[in-house]
Scaffold this active site. Structure first.
Site, PDB file in Angstrom:
ATOM      1  CB  THR A  22      67.213  30.184 -14.838  1.00  0.00           C
ATOM      2  OG1 THR A  22      67.350  30.213 -13.406  1.00  0.00           O
ATOM      3  CG2 THR A  22      66.473  28.917 -15.214  1.00  0.00           C
ATOM      4  CD  GLU A  23      72.330  30.818 -12.196  1.00  0.00           C
ATOM      5  OE1 GLU A  23      72.047  30.174 -13.243  1.00  0.00           O
ATOM      6  OE2 GLU A  23      72.659  30.275 -11.138  1.00  0.00           O
ATOM      7  CB  VAL A  24      72.137  34.036 -18.983  1.00  0.00           C
ATOM      8  CG1 VAL A  24      73.614  33.762 -18.855  1.00  0.00           C
ATOM      9  CG2 VAL A  24      71.362  32.818 -19.428  1.00  0.00           C
ATOM     10  NE  ARG A  25      66.137  31.514 -20.578  1.00  0.00           N
ATOM     11  CZ  ARG A  25      65.268  30.756 -21.191  1.00  0.00           C
ATOM     12  NH1 ARG A  25      64.002  30.806 -20.833  1.00  0.00           N
ATOM     13  NH2 ARG A  25      65.636  29.965 -22.161  1.00  0.00           N
ATOM     14  CG  LEU A  26      67.036  35.850 -13.266  1.00  0.00           C
ATOM     15  CD1 LEU A  26      67.412  35.020 -12.057  1.00  0.00           C
ATOM     16  CD2 LEU A  26      65.692  36.527 -13.054  1.00  0.00           C
TER      17      LEU A  26
END
Ligand code: COA
Length: 264
Positions: free
Chosen positions: A135-139
């Site tokens: 989910t990193e890209v959403r952060l």
């Protein structure tokens, strides 16, 4: 401060490493990263341990990097940031190269670095309702040091999709992608982990360590190099005391010494 990790010995030959920050869904900060690295270092060279289970206390297996800790890194200089990222990379590498089979017990969620931990397990068993995801890209960040392990595990096609969409996906999807190997109801999770442990404890300890290395490395070597190395490994294993004992036990219709030991 309570330790963020504990090690249990549930049965002979088995060490169970439990991430123990349930109130933060076992998110890892610098302290947990150091503990996990040290623990796997110690277990890897402990002859009394033949298989390691990696588990998380509470509702989720692991929510990845501790975002409060990551956020604080803005106050660090580039050198400190690099050092921290390198420590995280070393942790994944230490687990990936553990000389013992590592079995993941996955419940609730395994997100970001949590999915990275699943990727460095040799066998991962997940509950039906577990959610996984990078989910990193959403952060606004990236699945950095986990990327080599995840790409190797599920391939470029799946990694490109999940790295970019940042979506959470079900354990059934993770099973199809090869990130986990079995999906069971929560009530059957420990029984399935035990079934995997039963199978692993039948393997010769040295044979398991060598076979893990073969599985980790062979797909990436040119075929001539791979066969050269594999020829040496099997020749040495056949002649080894463990190999001799295993083959003799089969022919004599008895359990090999290591399997008899683990049955106690
Ligand atoms: N870092 C720091 N704290 C985290 C965290 C993380 N990665 N994940 C969860 N927490 C904290 C929450 O802030 C919350 O703290 P609070 O009780 O002080 O408010 C606590 O853990 C419980 O989280 P909550 O979201 O209420 O639990 P949940 O069971 O409903 O959901 C998750 C669990 C894991 C699905 C959810 O917390 C989540 O999506 N976390 C972020 C995961 C993520 O994006 N990781 C990528 C990091 S690179």
């Amino acid at each position: 401060m309570t330790a963020p990790l504990r090690v249990e010995r549930p049965r002979p030959g088995v060490a169970r490493v439990v991430l123990d920050r349930p109130e933060l869904r076992n998110a890892f900060d610098d302290v947990l990263i150091e503990k996990l690295t040290e623990t796997f270092e110690a277990l890897s060279s402990d002859d009394s341990v033949r298989v390691v289970v990696l588990a998380g206390e509470g509702k989720a297996f692991c929510a990845g990097a501790d975002l409060s800790w990551m956020k604080r890194m803005v106050t660090y200089g580039p050198e400190e940031n690099r050092r921290d990222a390198a420590a995280l990379a070393a942790m994944f590498r230490r687990i990936d190269t553990c000389s013992k089979p590592v079995v993941g017990r996955i419940q609730g969620a395994a997100l970001g670095g949590g999915a990275g931990l699943v990727a460095v397990c040799d066998v991962a068993v997940a509950t039906e309702d577990a959610l996984l995801g990078t989910t990193e890209v959403r952060l606004g960040i990236v699945p950095g040091v986990i990327s080599p392990f995840v790409v190797r595990k599920i391939g470029e096609s799946q990694a490109r999709r999940w790295f970019l969409t940042g979506e959470r996906f079900s354990s059934a999807e993770a099973l199809r992608a090869g990130l986990v190997h079995a999906v069971v109801p929560e009530s059957a999770l420990d029984a399935e982990v035990d079934r995997v442990l039963d199978a692993l404890l039948l393997g010769g300890p040295e044979a398991l360590a060598e076979s893990k290395e073969l599985a980790r490395r062979m797909g990436r070597l040119p075929i001539d190099e791979a066969l050269e190395e594999a020829t040496g490994v099997i020749a040495a294993r056949r002649a080894s005391p463990e190999g001799q004992e295993g083959m003799r036990a089969f022919l004599e219709r008895r359990s090999p010494s290591w399997a008899a030991r683990s049955a106690s």
